[in-house]
Design an enzyme around this catalytic site. Structure first.
Site, short mmCIF file in Angstrom:
data_model
loop_
_atom_site.label_atom_id
_atom_site.label_comp_id
_atom_site.label_asym_id
_atom_site.label_seq_id
_atom_site.Cartn_x
_atom_site.Cartn_y
_atom_site.Cartn_z
N ILE A 124 31.28 48.35 -10.43
CA ILE A 124 29.93 48.03 -10.92
C ILE A 124 30.02 46.92 -11.95
O ILE A 124 29.05 46.23 -12.20
CB ILE A 124 29.21 49.26 -11.51
CG1 ILE A 124 29.92 49.79 -12.75
CG2 ILE A 124 29.03 50.35 -10.48
CD1 ILE A 124 29.04 50.69 -13.61
N ASP A 125 31.20 46.72 -12.56
CA ASP A 125 31.34 45.73 -13.63
C ASP A 125 31.35 44.29 -13.12
O ASP A 125 31.18 43.35 -13.90
CB ASP A 125 32.63 45.96 -14.41
CG ASP A 125 32.64 47.28 -15.17
OD1 ASP A 125 31.57 47.92 -15.23
OD2 ASP A 125 33.69 47.65 -15.70
N MET A 167 27.28 49.65 -19.28
CA MET A 167 28.73 49.61 -19.01
C MET A 167 29.21 48.16 -18.95
O MET A 167 28.42 47.21 -18.88
CB MET A 167 29.06 50.36 -17.74
CG MET A 167 29.12 51.87 -17.98
SD MET A 167 29.70 52.76 -16.53
CE MET A 167 29.98 54.39 -17.23
N GLU A 220 29.22 48.09 -23.48
CA GLU A 220 30.05 49.12 -24.15
C GLU A 220 31.36 48.56 -24.68
O GLU A 220 31.94 49.10 -25.62
CB GLU A 220 30.35 50.25 -23.18
CG GLU A 220 31.18 49.76 -22.00
CD GLU A 220 31.56 50.82 -20.99
OE1 GLU A 220 31.29 52.01 -21.21
OE2 GLU A 220 32.14 50.44 -19.97
N HIS A 269 26.97 57.04 -17.28
CA HIS A 269 27.30 57.19 -15.86
C HIS A 269 26.09 57.20 -14.93
O HIS A 269 26.27 57.14 -13.71
CB HIS A 269 28.17 58.43 -15.66
CG HIS A 269 29.53 58.27 -16.27
ND1 HIS A 269 29.76 58.48 -17.60
CD2 HIS A 269 30.71 57.87 -15.74
CE1 HIS A 269 31.04 58.22 -17.87
NE2 HIS A 269 31.63 57.85 -16.76
N ARG A 272 26.27 54.45 -12.48
CA ARG A 272 27.19 54.48 -11.34
C ARG A 272 26.77 55.52 -10.30
O ARG A 272 27.40 55.62 -9.25
CB ARG A 272 28.60 54.89 -11.79
CG ARG A 272 29.30 53.94 -12.64
CD ARG A 272 30.80 54.04 -12.50
NE ARG A 272 31.40 55.32 -12.47
CZ ARG A 272 32.39 55.73 -13.28
NH1 ARG A 272 32.82 54.92 -14.24
NH2 ARG A 272 32.96 56.89 -13.15
O1 F6P Z 1 35.26 50.47 -14.29
C1 F6P Z 1 33.96 50.88 -14.11
C2 F6P Z 1 33.48 51.66 -15.30
O2 F6P Z 1 32.24 52.18 -14.94
C3 F6P Z 1 33.41 50.89 -16.61
O3 F6P Z 1 32.26 50.10 -16.74
C4 F6P Z 1 33.46 51.99 -17.61
O4 F6P Z 1 33.96 51.55 -18.85
C5 F6P Z 1 34.41 52.95 -17.00
O5 F6P Z 1 34.32 52.77 -15.62
C6 F6P Z 1 34.13 54.40 -17.36
O6 F6P Z 1 35.14 55.18 -16.84
P1 F6P Z 1 35.16 56.77 -16.79
O7 F6P Z 1 34.16 57.20 -15.76
O8 F6P Z 1 36.53 57.09 -16.39
O9 F6P Z 1 34.77 57.23 -18.16
#
Ligand code: F6P
Length: 339
Positions: A124-125, A167, A220, A269, A272
């Site tokens: 997503i980044d 994110m 973030e 989240h 995502r």
């Molecule tokens: O790499 C994608 C991502 O969504 C980043 O934007 C975010 O920092 C990270 O994953 C968060 O990871 P987790 O779900 O392991 O906390």
């Protein structure tokens, strides 16, 4: 021929659409398709499950990943790489779907041992090189934009500064795109140092011209000046983010500097989760078909990529050499609307 599929790193809308496309094209080629459970952990621990029409049915619009994911790095697990090499005795090819970490492992395995891997860019980044866009990004931007629109109405009604943390650990693509689309008054991204005096000045300028609310979008991965670094990292060496995130810290700073009532929303989240946009379903599908074609042609060490409107292939080495960060021109587009 037996083709394994794994998904690694954070889950992402569109993963299932890739799995479906790889499977459908591979079956048409007469191949068997195996789901490798939970990213590289599945290759280390040999967690395999056949993927057939029943497993693939109905997954195109579903978020998450039907084969599970993890952030396991076989290079950090004792004997991990040998176990992965052993797992390849059961597979003729592996399609690895992931971001810089997952594909970085794939790239190393190909470079060091010539293992038959093909990559699909997911995050997503949107911070992976070699491709104009990754799938999942469009969905995340759509979710953030809708959130900013909703936050706008409460900002306006309550005369508040609203900080929205999105994110983006190393790159500010989500912040810049959703900030532009949502009409943010200040956007802060990890590529640029945060200058609190500038943030304060932009907000004061805006309030000075009769507006009594502001929207600030922050990635973030930004750091405020003087922030404490505890030095904790994950298996891929990425710094662990503070439990009390940068959005909250910024909200405190803004309120104490300006005296304007400030609230903070951390989208987390939610960005995502859920169903991919139509654009992401299509991109993921095209990437999946390309990956299956690369396998069939024996073009290993390659990754499906989007260049303009064409799906092409680039080397995993090139794609994972460095992160794709937000260039100054993109930030300037956003900055035109600050204050
Ligand atoms: O790499 C994608 C991502 O969504 C980043 O934007 C975010 O920092 C990270 O994953 C968060 O990871 P987790 O779900 O392991 O906390």
């Amino acid at each position: 021929m037996r083709i394994g599929i794994l998904t690694g790193g954070g889950d992402c809308p569109g993963l299932n659409a890739v799995i479906r496309a790889v499977a459908r094209r591979s079956w048409a080629n007469g191949y068997e398709v195996i789901g490798v459970r939970e990213g590289w952990r599945g290759m280390v621990e040999h967690l395999f499950a056949p993927l057939g029409p029943n497993e693939i049915s109905g997954i195109l619009p579903r978020g998450g990943t039907i084969v599970g994911t993890s952030r396991t790095n076989p290079y950090q697990v004792e004997g991990g790489v040998d176990k992965v090499r052993k797992a390849f005795e059961q597979l003729d090819a592996l399609v690895a779907i992931g971001g810089e970490d997952t594909l970085g492992v794939a790239s190393k395995l190909y470079a060091e041992f010539g293992l038959p891997v093909v990559g699909v860019p997911k995050t997503i980044d949107n911070d992976l090189s070699g491709t104009d866009y990754t799938f999942g990004f469009d969905t995340a931007v759509a979710i953030c934009t809708e959130a900013i629109d909703r936050i706008h109405t409460t900002a306006e009604s309550h005369n508040r500064v609203m900080v929205v943390e999105v994110m983006g650990r190393h790159a500010g693509w989500i912040a810049v795109h959703s900030g532009i689309a949502g009409g943010a008054d200040v956007i802060l991204i990890p590529e640029r140092p945060v200058v609190l005096d500038e943030v304060e000045a932009e907000i004061r300028k805006r309030h000075g011209r009769g507006k009594n609310f502001s929207i600030v979008v922050i990635s973030e991965g930004c750091e405020l000046p003087g922030a404490e670094d505890k030095g904790e990292v994950d298996q891929f060496g990425h710094k662990l983010l503070a439990k009390r995130g940068v959005g909250e810290q910024l909200g405190d700073e803004i309120e104490s500097r300006t005296g304007f009532e400030t609230r903070v929303t951390v989208l987390g989240h939610v960005q995502r989760g859920g169903s991919p946009t139509a654009r992401d379903r299509i991109l993921a599908t095209r990437f999946g078909l390309k990956a299956a074609d690369l396998v069939q042609q024996g073009e290993f060490g390659q990754m499906a990529a989007l260049h303009g409107d064409d799906v092409v292939s680039v080397s995993l080495e090139e794609a994972t050499a460095k992160l794709k960060t937000v260039p100054a021109e993109w930030y300037e587009v956003a900055r035109t609307f600050f204050g």
